[in-house]
Write a protein that holds these residues in place. Structure first.
Motif, PDB file in Angstrom:
ATOM      1  N   TRP A   1       0.897  -0.880   0.092  1.00 15.75           N
ATOM      2  CA  TRP A   1      -0.101  -0.125   0.189  1.00 15.75           C
ATOM      3  C   TRP A   1       1.176   1.387  -0.637  1.00 15.75           C
ATOM      4  O   TRP A   1       0.709   2.274  -0.807  1.00 15.75           O
ATOM      5  N   ASN A   2       2.139   1.570   0.873  1.00 13.52           N
ATOM      6  CA  ASN A   2       3.019   2.750   0.367  1.00 13.52           C
ATOM      7  C   ASN A   2       3.078   3.040  -0.527  1.00 13.52           C
ATOM      8  O   ASN A   2       3.496   3.634  -1.092  1.00 13.52           O
ATOM      9  N   LEU A   3       3.910   1.266  -1.538  1.00 18.34           N
ATOM     10  CA  LEU A   3       3.953   1.741  -2.297  1.00 18.34           C
ATOM     11  C   LEU A   3       3.467   2.488  -3.389  1.00 18.34           C
ATOM     12  O   LEU A   3       3.040   3.501  -4.086  1.00 18.34           O
ATOM     13  N   LEU A   4       1.152   2.359  -3.459  1.00 17.71           N
ATOM     14  CA  LEU A   4       0.626   2.621  -4.689  1.00 17.71           C
ATOM     15  C   LEU A   4       0.435   3.759  -3.836  1.00 17.71           C
ATOM     16  O   LEU A   4       0.504   4.683  -4.829  1.00 17.71           O
ATOM     17  N   PHE A   5       0.302   4.283  -2.806  1.00 18.47           N
ATOM     18  CA  PHE A   5       0.088   5.679  -2.168  1.00 18.47           C
ATOM     19  C   PHE A   5       1.072   6.689  -2.093  1.00 18.47           C
ATOM     20  O   PHE A   5       1.117   7.623  -3.462  1.00 18.47           O
ATOM     21  N   SER A   6       2.329   6.561  -2.853  1.00 15.68           N
ATOM     22  CA  SER A   6       3.242   7.198  -2.893  1.00 15.68           C
ATOM     23  C   SER A   6       3.933   7.100  -4.011  1.00 15.68           C
ATOM     24  O   SER A   6       3.522   8.563  -4.371  1.00 15.68           O
ATOM     25  N   THR A   7       3.274   6.361  -4.711  1.00 15.00           N
ATOM     26  CA  THR A   7       3.783   6.631  -6.192  1.00 15.00           C
ATOM     27  C   THR A   7       2.298   7.771  -6.876  1.00 15.00           C
ATOM     28  O   THR A   7       2.326   8.271  -7.726  1.00 15.00           O
ATOM     29  N   LEU A   8       1.209   6.969  -6.497  1.00 17.94           N
ATOM     30  CA  LEU A   8       0.065   8.333  -6.227  1.00 17.94           C
ATOM     31  C   LEU A   8       0.168   9.883  -6.259  1.00 17.94           C
ATOM     32  O   LEU A   8      -0.161  10.297  -6.554  1.00 17.94           O
ATOM     33  N   GLU A   9       0.711   9.872  -4.783  1.00 17.99           N
ATOM     34  CA  GLU A   9       0.779  10.787  -4.250  1.00 17.99           C
ATOM     35  C   GLU A   9       1.574  12.075  -5.223  1.00 17.99           C
ATOM     36  O   GLU A   9       2.128  13.324  -5.134  1.00 17.99           O
ATOM     37  N   ASN A  10       2.710  11.241  -5.642  1.00 21.61           N
ATOM     38  CA  ASN A  10       4.001  12.025  -6.456  1.00 21.61           C
ATOM     39  C   ASN A  10       3.614  12.299  -8.033  1.00 21.61           C
ATOM     40  O   ASN A  10       4.439  12.622  -9.105  1.00 21.61           O
ATOM     41  N   LEU A  11       2.588  11.598  -8.942  1.00 23.66           N
ATOM     42  CA  LEU A  11       1.814  11.822 -10.240  1.00 23.66           C
ATOM     43  C   LEU A  11       2.087  13.099  -9.931  1.00 23.66           C
ATOM     44  O   LEU A  11       1.967  14.120 -10.076  1.00 23.66           O
ATOM     45  N   LYS A  12       2.613  13.674 -11.800  1.00 22.63           N
ATOM     46  CA  LYS A  12       2.625  15.233 -12.017  1.00 22.63           C
ATOM     47  C   LYS A  12       1.243  15.309 -12.795  1.00 22.63           C
ATOM     48  O   LYS A  12       0.669  14.254 -13.585  1.00 22.63           O
ATOM     49  N   GLU A  13       1.280  16.789 -13.593  1.00 27.04           N
ATOM     50  CA  GLU A  13      -0.488  16.675 -14.194  1.00 27.04           C
ATOM     51  C   GLU A  13      -0.146  16.462 -15.700  1.00 27.04           C
ATOM     52  O   GLU A  13      -0.913  15.767 -15.854  1.00 27.04           O
ATOM     53  N   ASN A  14       1.020  16.020 -16.311  1.00 25.16           N
ATOM     54  CA  ASN A  14       1.111  14.940 -17.404  1.00 25.16           C
ATOM     55  C   ASN A  14       0.944  14.148 -17.435  1.00 25.16           C
ATOM     56  O   ASN A  14       0.601  12.597 -18.350  1.00 25.16           O
ATOM     57  N   ASP A  15       1.332  13.474 -16.465  1.00 24.89           N
ATOM     58  CA  ASP A  15       1.113  11.889 -15.638  1.00 24.89           C
ATOM     59  C   ASP A  15       0.096  11.195 -16.214  1.00 24.89           C
ATOM     60  O   ASP A  15       0.543  10.070 -16.261  1.00 24.89           O
ATOM     61  N   LEU A  16      -1.365  11.778 -16.303  1.00 24.46           N
ATOM     62  CA  LEU A  16      -2.273  11.036 -15.774  1.00 24.46           C
ATOM     63  C   LEU A  16      -2.561  10.076 -17.531  1.00 24.46           C
ATOM     64  O   LEU A  16      -3.430   9.260 -17.887  1.00 24.46           O
ATOM     65  N   LEU A  17      -1.714  11.557 -18.836  1.00 22.40           N
ATOM     66  CA  LEU A  17      -2.182  11.075 -19.734  1.00 22.40           C
ATOM     67  C   LEU A  17      -1.113  10.243 -20.956  1.00 22.40           C
ATOM     68  O   LEU A  17      -1.461   9.497 -21.776  1.00 22.40           O
ATOM     69  N   ARG A  18      -0.085   9.599 -19.473  1.00 24.91           N
ATOM     70  CA  ARG A  18       0.938   8.609 -20.180  1.00 24.91           C
ATOM     71  C   ARG A  18       0.951   7.865 -20.404  1.00 24.91           C
ATOM     72  O   ARG A  18      -0.364   7.241 -19.960  1.00 24.91           O
ATOM     73  N   THR A  19       1.347   6.949 -20.946  1.00 22.52           N
ATOM     74  CA  THR A  19       0.986   5.618 -21.884  1.00 22.52           C
ATOM     75  C   THR A  19       2.504   4.500 -20.339  1.00 22.52           C
ATOM     76  O   THR A  19       3.399   5.039 -20.818  1.00 22.52           O
ATOM     77  N   VAL A  20       1.346   3.661 -19.949  1.00 19.61           N
ATOM     78  CA  VAL A  20       2.602   2.584 -19.245  1.00 19.61           C
ATOM     79  C   VAL A  20       2.126   1.677 -19.746  1.00 19.61           C
ATOM     80  O   VAL A  20       0.923   1.215 -20.408  1.00 19.61           O
TER      81      VAL A  20
END
Length: 178
Positions: A98-117
């Protein structure tokens, strides 16, 4: 970050927090033996589900933006073998995931949501990857709570609106803050 991205990430973090809290309120009601109980040989115990979710989060949320969500070090099949870890160890691995999940989400930047993974070699937008995890975790949360309620029966503490109170206008909700 625009208002939409901030709002979306805030809602997602709150939803994951809600899932985590609900699962933990259920897990707290169970003994170590009950965590390892399963209704049949082919079924999963709560311990197995916890181990699987932790393995999933350790794979998905490490280097989320730059590597495939299915890491080569993950042994998914082993997640479905109950090696009878004590509750303390299960909870430690659970918390790390859970810490990994929350840390990742909390550190996403504005343009990251439309990036491709990528996930198992398939391209997804970050939003799709997050929504995939919402569906996956909520599915397993339902299993955890269902098994717990079956084990505890009338001793189970209801985590939402108890039976026979909604008609009286009584609404109990759990608000989660992270």
């Amino acid at each position: 970050m625009s208002h939409f991205e901030k709002e979306y990430l805030s809602i997602i973090i709150q939803q994951f927090s809600h899932f985590k809290q609900r699962a933990e309120l259920g897990i707290e009601q169970l003994s170590e033996d009950e965590l390892h109980w399963k209704p049949s040989e082919e079924s999963n115990s709560i311990a197995i589900i916890m181990k699987h979710l932790s393995g999933n989060m350790h794979s998905r949320w490490v280097d989320f933006l730059s590597t495939d969500g299915e890491k080569s070090y993950r042994n998914r099949d082993s997640e479905f073998i109950d090696d009878y870890q004590p509750k303390e160890k299960l909870m430690q691995n659970w918390e790390e995931g859970w810490n990994l999940l929350f840390s990742t989400l909390e550190n996403l930047k504005e343009n990251d949501l439309l990036r491709t993974v990528t996930l198992r070699g398939q391209p997804l937008s970050v939003i799709q990857a997050i929504e995939t995890e919402v569906a996956h975790i909520s599915y397993h949360l339902g299993q955890i709570l269902y098994i717990g309620k079956q084990l505890k029966d009338k001793e189970w503490v209801i985590l939402s609106i108890p039976k026979n109170v909604s008609e009286n206008g009584i609404r109990k909700s759990i608000h989660i803050k992270r």
